[in-house]
Design a protein around this motif. Structure first.
Motif, PDB file in Angstrom:
ATOM      1  N   ILE A   1       1.027  -1.260   0.037  1.00 51.82           N
ATOM      2  CA  ILE A   1       0.118   0.078   0.057  1.00 51.82           C
ATOM      3  C   ILE A   1       0.989   1.349  -0.017  1.00 51.82           C
ATOM      4  O   ILE A   1       0.624   2.341  -0.689  1.00 51.82           O
ATOM      5  CB  ILE A   1      -0.918   0.110   1.123  1.00 51.82           C
ATOM      6  N   GLU A   2       1.956   1.281   0.682  1.00 48.10           N
ATOM      7  CA  GLU A   2       2.693   2.314   0.802  1.00 48.10           C
ATOM      8  C   GLU A   2       3.424   2.687  -0.642  1.00 48.10           C
ATOM      9  O   GLU A   2       3.726   3.920  -0.977  1.00 48.10           O
ATOM     10  CB  GLU A   2       3.668   2.337   1.944  1.00 48.10           C
ATOM     11  N   GLU A   3       4.159   1.401  -1.092  1.00 46.10           N
ATOM     12  CA  GLU A   3       4.616   1.784  -2.293  1.00 46.10           C
ATOM     13  C   GLU A   3       3.677   2.269  -3.223  1.00 46.10           C
ATOM     14  O   GLU A   3       4.274   2.927  -4.210  1.00 46.10           O
ATOM     15  CB  GLU A   3       5.360   0.364  -2.942  1.00 46.10           C
ATOM     16  N   THR A   4       2.187   1.848  -3.465  1.00 46.13           N
ATOM     17  CA  THR A   4       1.520   2.320  -4.472  1.00 46.13           C
ATOM     18  C   THR A   4       1.253   3.562  -4.066  1.00 46.13           C
ATOM     19  O   THR A   4       1.280   4.436  -5.280  1.00 46.13           O
ATOM     20  CB  THR A   4      -0.039   1.449  -4.252  1.00 46.13           C
ATOM     21  N   LYS A   5       1.320   4.359  -2.900  1.00 45.81           N
ATOM     22  CA  LYS A   5       0.860   5.437  -2.849  1.00 45.81           C
ATOM     23  C   LYS A   5       2.071   6.293  -3.293  1.00 45.81           C
ATOM     24  O   LYS A   5       1.983   7.481  -3.768  1.00 45.81           O
ATOM     25  CB  LYS A   5       0.636   5.981  -1.152  1.00 45.81           C
ATOM     26  N   GLU A   6       3.252   5.903  -2.702  1.00 45.54           N
ATOM     27  CA  GLU A   6       4.503   6.775  -3.275  1.00 45.54           C
ATOM     28  C   GLU A   6       4.591   6.887  -4.935  1.00 45.54           C
ATOM     29  O   GLU A   6       5.098   7.780  -5.451  1.00 45.54           O
ATOM     30  CB  GLU A   6       5.814   5.833  -2.830  1.00 45.54           C
TER      31      GLU A   6
END
Length: 417
Positions: free
Chosen positions: A285-290
């Motif tokens: 999820i964090e990599e997708t937001k970034e």
């Protein structure tokens, strides 16, 4: 003096004046007996007693109200049989913007046929009106191969012998703008069902018709040309950017044209799965937001104009992936449904992974294991149809297509007329 003398004269007795009245009454009674003897019936106005004591002596006569006018309606099919069409393909609202291989997950409305109640001998499934009874085949089954063979036979029968080079150039010259204003515009909805009827109406007066393609369908011009030839049984004899010239065929006869029932309204699009998921496959999820933040900060590859020609968009994205993993396309001013359809086409044709549609932008990612196309691609300014026996997609010899298959490169011309 004379007046005084008259006043002094005696008046006659009253009995003398009454006797003539009794005689008249007796004579009237005797005359009434005669009328009764000869069965005379006086009219109601002269009868002493009314026939109906409760009846109004002065009835008010009311005029009969005329039935309310109802304009003729095409939905009124009383006494008429449903239209029978022998066209060997499924009827859809748009043939270029819908795929029979993609199955919807729901419908936005009940299964009301857009052809009208009882007007067509085909059942509407909510997506299309299949040529084969949907109960006779499974939903996951592919198209009946017999229908494809029948379409091929009908097209060969209508086309007849191929055109010579001189005949082709003559027809192309007749369809130029300075020669005729006859043109069909193909817009954001692509090749619609009712557009087939417009093409046949134009073929009544001319052997070829000019078709101008703009908007979302021009991302995949190969599909547009293939659907035009498959559904109209015609032949594309010239292409310049989004401008096509469709030839009807040598053996085409306007009085023997196929029966094409018209759609009376546009059906609602069914519900399809979401194009962009919460997380990209293979990322957290964090990599997708970034990645979404990074994608919106990337300089735009190009800005798409509203109702423009996007034939060169796919090779541009493929070329950009050679130097960058993220590509952003500016779509400000376009409808939300339009740039979502463009993103769906890019996902399937490049191929790539959709990242976001925020702020009217299309951000795509090439993926972790990206392999560039080995062969280059060639973008001709015009489509070459000099060889009448050649296939629909023609290009320069020795140049490979974008995706490695021969013949597709000719449909990504960047020029627009």
């Amino acid at each position: 003096m004379s007046l005084i003398r008259l006043s002094r004269q005696k008046l006659p007795p009253l009995s003398l004046s009454v006797t003539p009245l009794t005689r008249l009454l007796s004579s009237s009674s005797s005359s009434s007996k005669l009328h009764d003897h000869y069965s005379f019936k006086p009219p109601p106005s002269l009868s002493p007693k009314p026939q109906n004591p409760n009846a109004n002596p002065n009835p008010i006569l009311k005029k009969k109200q005329k039935p309310q006018y109802r304009p003729p309606s095409s939905l009124d099919r009383t006494g008429l049989k449903p239209i029978q069409s022998e066209l060997p393909f499924d009827f859809r609202y748009s043939y270029t913007e819908s795929s029979p291989t993609v199955r919807p997950i729901g419908l936005r409305e009940p299964k009301y046929s857009p052809f009208g109640p009882g007007r067509l001998n085909r059942e509407w499934t909510g997506v299309c009106a299949p040529a084969v009874d949907p109960k006779a085949r499974s939903l996951e089954a592919a198209e009946d191969p017999k229908l494809e063979e029948k379409r091929k036979e009908m097209r060969e029968r209508v086309q007849g012998e191929p055109l010579t080079e001189a005949e082709r150039k003559l027809l192309v010259d007749k369809c130029q703008r300075h020669k005729t204003k006859r043109q069909i515009n193909l817009g954001r909805d692509g090749l619609t069902h009712n557009m087939l009827n417009d093409i046949h109406n134009n073929w009544k007066h001319a052997e070829a018709v000019r078709i101008k393609c703009l908007g979302v369908p021009t991302v995949d011009m190969k599909n547009v040309c293939a659907q035009l030839e498959d559904k109209t049984f015609g032949k594309i004899i010239h292409r310049h950017g989004g401008l096509l010239i469709l030839y009807r065929g040598r053996n085409y006869h306007p009085k023997k044209r196929p029966v094409i029932p018209l759609m009376l309204w546009r059906p609602h699009e069914p519900v399809y799965p979401r194009l962009i998921k919460t997380t990209i496959d293979g990322l957290s999820i964090e990599e997708t937001k970034e990645m979404r933040k990074k994608g919106l900060a990337v300089p735009p590859l190009t800005k798409l104009a509203k109702n423009g020609y996007y034939g060169s968009l796919v090779p541009m994205v493929r070329d950009a992936f050679l130097s960058s993993e993220l590509v952003r396309i500016d779509c400000q001013g376009l409808e939300k449904s339009d740039y979502k359809k463009i993103g769906c086409k890019l996902r399937d044709m490049v191929p790539c992974i959709l990242v976001t549609f925020d702020k009217e932008q299309i951000v795509v990612w090439r993926g972790k294991d990206y392999k560039p196309v080995e062969d280059g691609y060639f973008l001709p300014d015009r489509e070459s149809f000099d060889d009448p026996d050649s296939n629909l997609v023609c290009g320069a010899e020795g140049h490979g297509s974008v995706d490695g298959t021969s013949g597709q490169q000719g449909f990504y011309s960047s020029d627009e007329e």
